[in-house]
Design a protein around this motif. Structure first.
Motif, PDB file in Angstrom:
ATOM      1  N   ASP A 189      -5.141   5.153 -21.572  1.00  0.00           N
ATOM      2  CA  ASP A 189      -5.315   5.346 -20.481  1.00  0.00           C
ATOM      3  C   ASP A 189      -6.078   6.818 -19.945  1.00  0.00           C
ATOM      4  O   ASP A 189      -5.622   7.391 -19.081  1.00  0.00           O
ATOM      5  CB  ASP A 189      -3.814   5.256 -19.636  1.00  0.00           C
ATOM      6  CG  ASP A 189      -3.363   4.116 -19.796  1.00  0.00           C
ATOM      7  OD1 ASP A 189      -4.119   3.049 -19.678  1.00  0.00           O
ATOM      8  OD2 ASP A 189      -2.148   3.948 -19.847  1.00  0.00           O
ATOM      9  N   TYR A 190      -7.067   6.896 -20.494  1.00  0.00           N
ATOM     10  CA  TYR A 190      -7.964   8.195 -20.469  1.00  0.00           C
ATOM     11  C   TYR A 190      -8.751   8.125 -19.200  1.00  0.00           C
ATOM     12  O   TYR A 190     -10.032   7.615 -18.932  1.00  0.00           O
ATOM     13  CB  TYR A 190      -9.063   8.159 -21.732  1.00  0.00           C
ATOM     14  CG  TYR A 190      -9.909   9.196 -21.417  1.00  0.00           C
ATOM     15  CD1 TYR A 190      -9.483  10.702 -21.805  1.00  0.00           C
ATOM     16  CD2 TYR A 190     -11.344   9.093 -21.357  1.00  0.00           C
ATOM     17  CE1 TYR A 190     -10.397  11.756 -21.797  1.00  0.00           C
ATOM     18  CE2 TYR A 190     -12.201  10.005 -21.299  1.00  0.00           C
ATOM     19  CZ  TYR A 190     -11.861  11.373 -21.566  1.00  0.00           C
ATOM     20  OH  TYR A 190     -12.617  12.705 -21.480  1.00  0.00           O
ATOM     21  N   THR A 191      -8.075   8.473 -18.133  1.00  0.00           N
ATOM     22  CA  THR A 191      -8.427   8.284 -16.714  1.00  0.00           C
ATOM     23  C   THR A 191      -7.838   9.177 -15.867  1.00  0.00           C
ATOM     24  O   THR A 191      -6.789   9.733 -16.225  1.00  0.00           O
ATOM     25  CB  THR A 191      -8.302   6.640 -16.286  1.00  0.00           C
ATOM     26  OG1 THR A 191      -8.837   6.525 -14.830  1.00  0.00           O
ATOM     27  CG2 THR A 191      -6.819   6.585 -16.054  1.00  0.00           C
ATOM     28  N   VAL A 192      -8.393   9.418 -14.513  1.00  0.00           N
ATOM     29  CA  VAL A 192      -7.753  10.212 -13.814  1.00  0.00           C
ATOM     30  C   VAL A 192      -7.028   9.511 -12.439  1.00  0.00           C
ATOM     31  O   VAL A 192      -6.206  10.068 -11.663  1.00  0.00           O
ATOM     32  CB  VAL A 192      -8.651  11.279 -12.961  1.00  0.00           C
ATOM     33  CG1 VAL A 192      -9.421  12.102 -13.839  1.00  0.00           C
ATOM     34  CG2 VAL A 192      -9.953  10.369 -12.219  1.00  0.00           C
ATOM     35  N   TYR A 193      -7.196   8.129 -12.530  1.00  0.00           N
ATOM     36  CA  TYR A 193      -6.505   7.574 -11.694  1.00  0.00           C
ATOM     37  C   TYR A 193      -6.059   6.045 -11.993  1.00  0.00           C
ATOM     38  O   TYR A 193      -6.702   5.412 -12.854  1.00  0.00           O
ATOM     39  CB  TYR A 193      -7.280   7.471 -10.198  1.00  0.00           C
ATOM     40  CG  TYR A 193      -6.637   6.668  -8.853  1.00  0.00           C
ATOM     41  CD1 TYR A 193      -5.789   7.645  -8.378  1.00  0.00           C
ATOM     42  CD2 TYR A 193      -6.815   5.421  -8.634  1.00  0.00           C
ATOM     43  CE1 TYR A 193      -5.289   7.191  -7.140  1.00  0.00           C
ATOM     44  CE2 TYR A 193      -6.278   5.174  -7.338  1.00  0.00           C
ATOM     45  CZ  TYR A 193      -5.254   5.996  -6.692  1.00  0.00           C
ATOM     46  OH  TYR A 193      -4.738   5.338  -5.510  1.00  0.00           O
ATOM     47  N   LEU A 225       0.878  -1.274   0.018  1.00  0.00           N
ATOM     48  CA  LEU A 225      -0.068  -0.024   0.094  1.00  0.00           C
ATOM     49  C   LEU A 225       0.903   1.314  -0.173  1.00  0.00           C
ATOM     50  O   LEU A 225       1.857   1.321   0.708  1.00  0.00           O
ATOM     51  CB  LEU A 225      -0.845  -0.082   1.036  1.00  0.00           C
ATOM     52  CG  LEU A 225      -1.942  -1.043   1.433  1.00  0.00           C
ATOM     53  CD1 LEU A 225      -2.733  -1.001   2.662  1.00  0.00           C
ATOM     54  CD2 LEU A 225      -2.930  -1.024   0.098  1.00  0.00           C
ATOM     55  N   LEU A 226       0.506   2.172  -0.848  1.00  0.00           N
ATOM     56  CA  LEU A 226       1.325   3.209  -1.074  1.00  0.00           C
ATOM     57  C   LEU A 226       1.083   4.256   0.330  1.00  0.00           C
ATOM     58  O   LEU A 226      -0.132   4.311   0.833  1.00  0.00           O
ATOM     59  CB  LEU A 226       0.888   4.354  -2.108  1.00  0.00           C
ATOM     60  CG  LEU A 226       1.282   3.629  -3.415  1.00  0.00           C
ATOM     61  CD1 LEU A 226       0.951   4.385  -4.550  1.00  0.00           C
ATOM     62  CD2 LEU A 226       2.831   3.237  -3.624  1.00  0.00           C
ATOM     63  N   LYS A 227       2.149   4.813   0.973  1.00  0.00           N
ATOM     64  CA  LYS A 227       1.910   5.661   2.079  1.00  0.00           C
ATOM     65  C   LYS A 227       1.430   7.184   1.618  1.00  0.00           C
ATOM     66  O   LYS A 227       1.673   7.533   0.640  1.00  0.00           O
ATOM     67  CB  LYS A 227       3.215   5.780   2.952  1.00  0.00           C
ATOM     68  CG  LYS A 227       3.396   4.513   3.171  1.00  0.00           C
ATOM     69  CD  LYS A 227       4.977   4.609   4.298  1.00  0.00           C
ATOM     70  CE  LYS A 227       5.220   3.347   4.679  1.00  0.00           C
ATOM     71  NZ  LYS A 227       6.672   3.405   5.695  1.00  0.00           N
ATOM     72  N   GLY A 228       0.731   7.933   2.443  1.00  0.00           N
ATOM     73  CA  GLY A 228       0.295   9.055   2.376  1.00  0.00           C
ATOM     74  C   GLY A 228      -1.051   9.498   1.929  1.00  0.00           C
ATOM     75  O   GLY A 228      -1.673   8.184   1.380  1.00  0.00           O
ATOM     76  N   ASP A 229      -1.569  10.386   1.553  1.00  0.00           N
ATOM     77  CA  ASP A 229      -2.899  10.632   1.082  1.00  0.00           C
ATOM     78  C   ASP A 229      -2.843  11.487  -0.250  1.00  0.00           C
ATOM     79  O   ASP A 229      -2.306  12.419  -0.403  1.00  0.00           O
ATOM     80  CB  ASP A 229      -3.607  11.784   2.265  1.00  0.00           C
ATOM     81  CG  ASP A 229      -4.970  11.985   1.695  1.00  0.00           C
ATOM     82  OD1 ASP A 229      -5.606  11.478   0.750  1.00  0.00           O
ATOM     83  OD2 ASP A 229      -5.487  12.867   2.374  1.00  0.00           O
ATOM     84  N   HIS A 230      -3.386  10.558  -1.120  1.00  0.00           N
ATOM     85  CA  HIS A 230      -3.550  11.189  -2.607  1.00  0.00           C
ATOM     86  C   HIS A 230      -4.616  11.636  -3.167  1.00  0.00           C
ATOM     87  O   HIS A 230      -4.654  12.115  -4.248  1.00  0.00           O
ATOM     88  CB  HIS A 230      -2.965   9.892  -3.351  1.00  0.00           C
ATOM     89  CG  HIS A 230      -1.764   9.219  -3.372  1.00  0.00           C
ATOM     90  ND1 HIS A 230      -0.570   9.584  -3.940  1.00  0.00           N
ATOM     91  CD2 HIS A 230      -1.159   8.154  -2.428  1.00  0.00           C
ATOM     92  CE1 HIS A 230       0.422   8.841  -3.684  1.00  0.00           C
ATOM     93  NE2 HIS A 230       0.068   8.203  -2.647  1.00  0.00           N
ATOM     94  N   MET A 250      -1.873   2.845  -7.933  1.00  0.00           N
ATOM     95  CA  MET A 250      -2.215   3.585  -6.965  1.00  0.00           C
ATOM     96  C   MET A 250      -1.906   5.068  -7.008  1.00  0.00           C
ATOM     97  O   MET A 250      -1.094   5.603  -6.374  1.00  0.00           O
ATOM     98  CB  MET A 250      -2.349   3.117  -5.521  1.00  0.00           C
ATOM     99  CG  MET A 250      -2.903   1.784  -5.431  1.00  0.00           C
ATOM    100  SD  MET A 250      -2.732   0.975  -3.771  1.00  0.00           S
ATOM    101  CE  MET A 250      -3.485   2.243  -2.844  1.00  0.00           C
ATOM    102  N   GLN A 251      -2.138   5.669  -8.271  1.00  0.00           N
ATOM    103  CA  GLN A 251      -1.284   7.050  -8.359  1.00  0.00           C
ATOM    104  C   GLN A 251      -2.264   7.888  -9.573  1.00  0.00           C
ATOM    105  O   GLN A 251      -2.932   7.232 -10.460  1.00  0.00           O
ATOM    106  CB  GLN A 251       0.140   7.037  -8.969  1.00  0.00           C
ATOM    107  CG  GLN A 251       0.044   6.421 -10.155  1.00  0.00           C
ATOM    108  CD  GLN A 251       1.793   6.190 -10.796  1.00  0.00           C
ATOM    109  OE1 GLN A 251       2.423   6.414 -10.054  1.00  0.00           O
ATOM    110  NE2 GLN A 251       1.727   6.172 -12.184  1.00  0.00           N
ATOM    111  N   PRO A 252      -2.435   9.099  -9.348  1.00  0.00           N
ATOM    112  CA  PRO A 252      -3.079   9.835 -10.196  1.00  0.00           C
ATOM    113  C   PRO A 252      -2.649  10.011 -11.690  1.00  0.00           C
ATOM    114  O   PRO A 252      -1.405   9.842 -11.821  1.00  0.00           O
ATOM    115  CB  PRO A 252      -2.898  11.238  -9.521  1.00  0.00           C
ATOM    116  CG  PRO A 252      -2.444  10.918  -8.119  1.00  0.00           C
ATOM    117  CD  PRO A 252      -1.773   9.920  -8.251  1.00  0.00           C
ATOM    118  N   TYR A 253      -3.276  10.008 -12.418  1.00  0.00           N
ATOM    119  CA  TYR A 253      -3.181  10.263 -13.939  1.00  0.00           C
ATOM    120  C   TYR A 253      -3.566  11.437 -14.481  1.00  0.00           C
ATOM    121  O   TYR A 253      -4.558  11.982 -14.234  1.00  0.00           O
ATOM    122  CB  TYR A 253      -3.700   9.015 -14.743  1.00  0.00           C
ATOM    123  CG  TYR A 253      -2.721   7.802 -15.092  1.00  0.00           C
ATOM    124  CD1 TYR A 253      -1.653   7.794 -14.302  1.00  0.00           C
ATOM    125  CD2 TYR A 253      -3.176   6.782 -15.885  1.00  0.00           C
ATOM    126  CE1 TYR A 253      -0.963   6.460 -14.509  1.00  0.00           C
ATOM    127  CE2 TYR A 253      -2.425   5.889 -16.274  1.00  0.00           C
ATOM    128  CZ  TYR A 253      -1.272   5.557 -15.347  1.00  0.00           C
ATOM    129  OH  TYR A 253      -0.737   4.503 -15.416  1.00  0.00           O
TER     130      TYR A 253
END
Length: 232
Positions: free
Chosen positions: A182-186, A19-24, A191-194
């Motif tokens: 990859d027409y998306t925002v996430y 799991l990635l740490k931090g609040d995305h 587990m990262q924004p696009y």
């Protein structure tokens, strides 16, 4: 630690997930895409996958794939579109690791070597040309209004997609088609924004490009095809 968070962490450990740490959430919110002008989707047709789009595209002409990876989709584009010439644009700085997606490629294989070997016949026949470097710099080298079709699947950050589209605008023919992966925002896998959707929607709104095909993906890594709106 909340009870829900404990459950999530326990399940992640059992499934061998990291799991990635931090609040995305704030970073993801920055990638929210503007709403498209209504007229830019009136001719859009939804299809079950990106591959279902390919038979609908015009054959022949000058086409480029920006971000070719290990050549899997390049193979599909060449087979179905039968381009006059295919330009493969990528940084080509990767090496295969022990990835479940690259089981057929020995670990440590250089991306450029693999791609050149995979398409050796097309390269020798002059039907495929490999261009190594940053996509916006490579695209600058081509004449204006050169390409009939461009497939964009390179850096997915907002700034990079924006730069690519700004460069593509002058390099694609007025009647040309642009397909974005990859027409998306996430990205739910890493587990990262696009930034693809935001940059694409801004581009369509600003340059009067309409969406004509929307290819679905099981994980939301959808594709869209856009073209310049014909003037009355």
């Amino acid at each position: 630690m909340s009870f829900l968070k404990k459950i999530i962490l326990t399940l992640a450990r059992k499934c061998n997930l990291t799991l990635l740490k931090g609040d995305h959430s704030q970073e993801s919110q920055k990638m929210a895409a503007p709403e498209l002008k209504s007229g830019l989707v009136k001719n859009c047709r939804v299809l079950p996958s990106r591959n279902a789009i390919l038979p609908l595209l015009p054959k022949g002409g000058m086409i480029a794939e920006v971000g070719v990876g290990w050549g899997g989709f390049s193979e599909e584009l060449i087979k179905i579109l039968q381009p006059e010439k295919f330009f493969a644009i990528d940084l080509f700085n990767s090496k295969s690791e022990n990835s479940p997606f690259l089981k057929h490629i020995p670990a440590g294989t250089a991306q450029l070597d693999y791609y050149n070997k995979k398409f050796a016949l097309q390269i020798s026949e002059g039907k495929l040309e490999v261009r190594k470097g940053y996509s916006w710099d490579i695209l600058k080298e081509f004449p204006d209004h050169f390409f009939d079709y461009i497939y964009l699947d390179a850096d997915h950050s907002y700034d990079a997609v924006k730069k690519d589209l700004e460069r593509i605008l002058s390099k694609i023919k007025p009647s040309g088609l642009i397909q974005l992966n990859d027409y998306t925002v996430y990205d739910p896998v890493n587990m990262q924004p696009y930034g693809v959707k935001k940059a694409a929607n801004e581009f369509m709104n600003d340059n009067n490009y309409e969406m004509i095909w929307y290819g679905l993906d099981r994980l939301g890594f959808d594709d869209i095809v856009i073209r310049k709106v014909e003037q009355d």
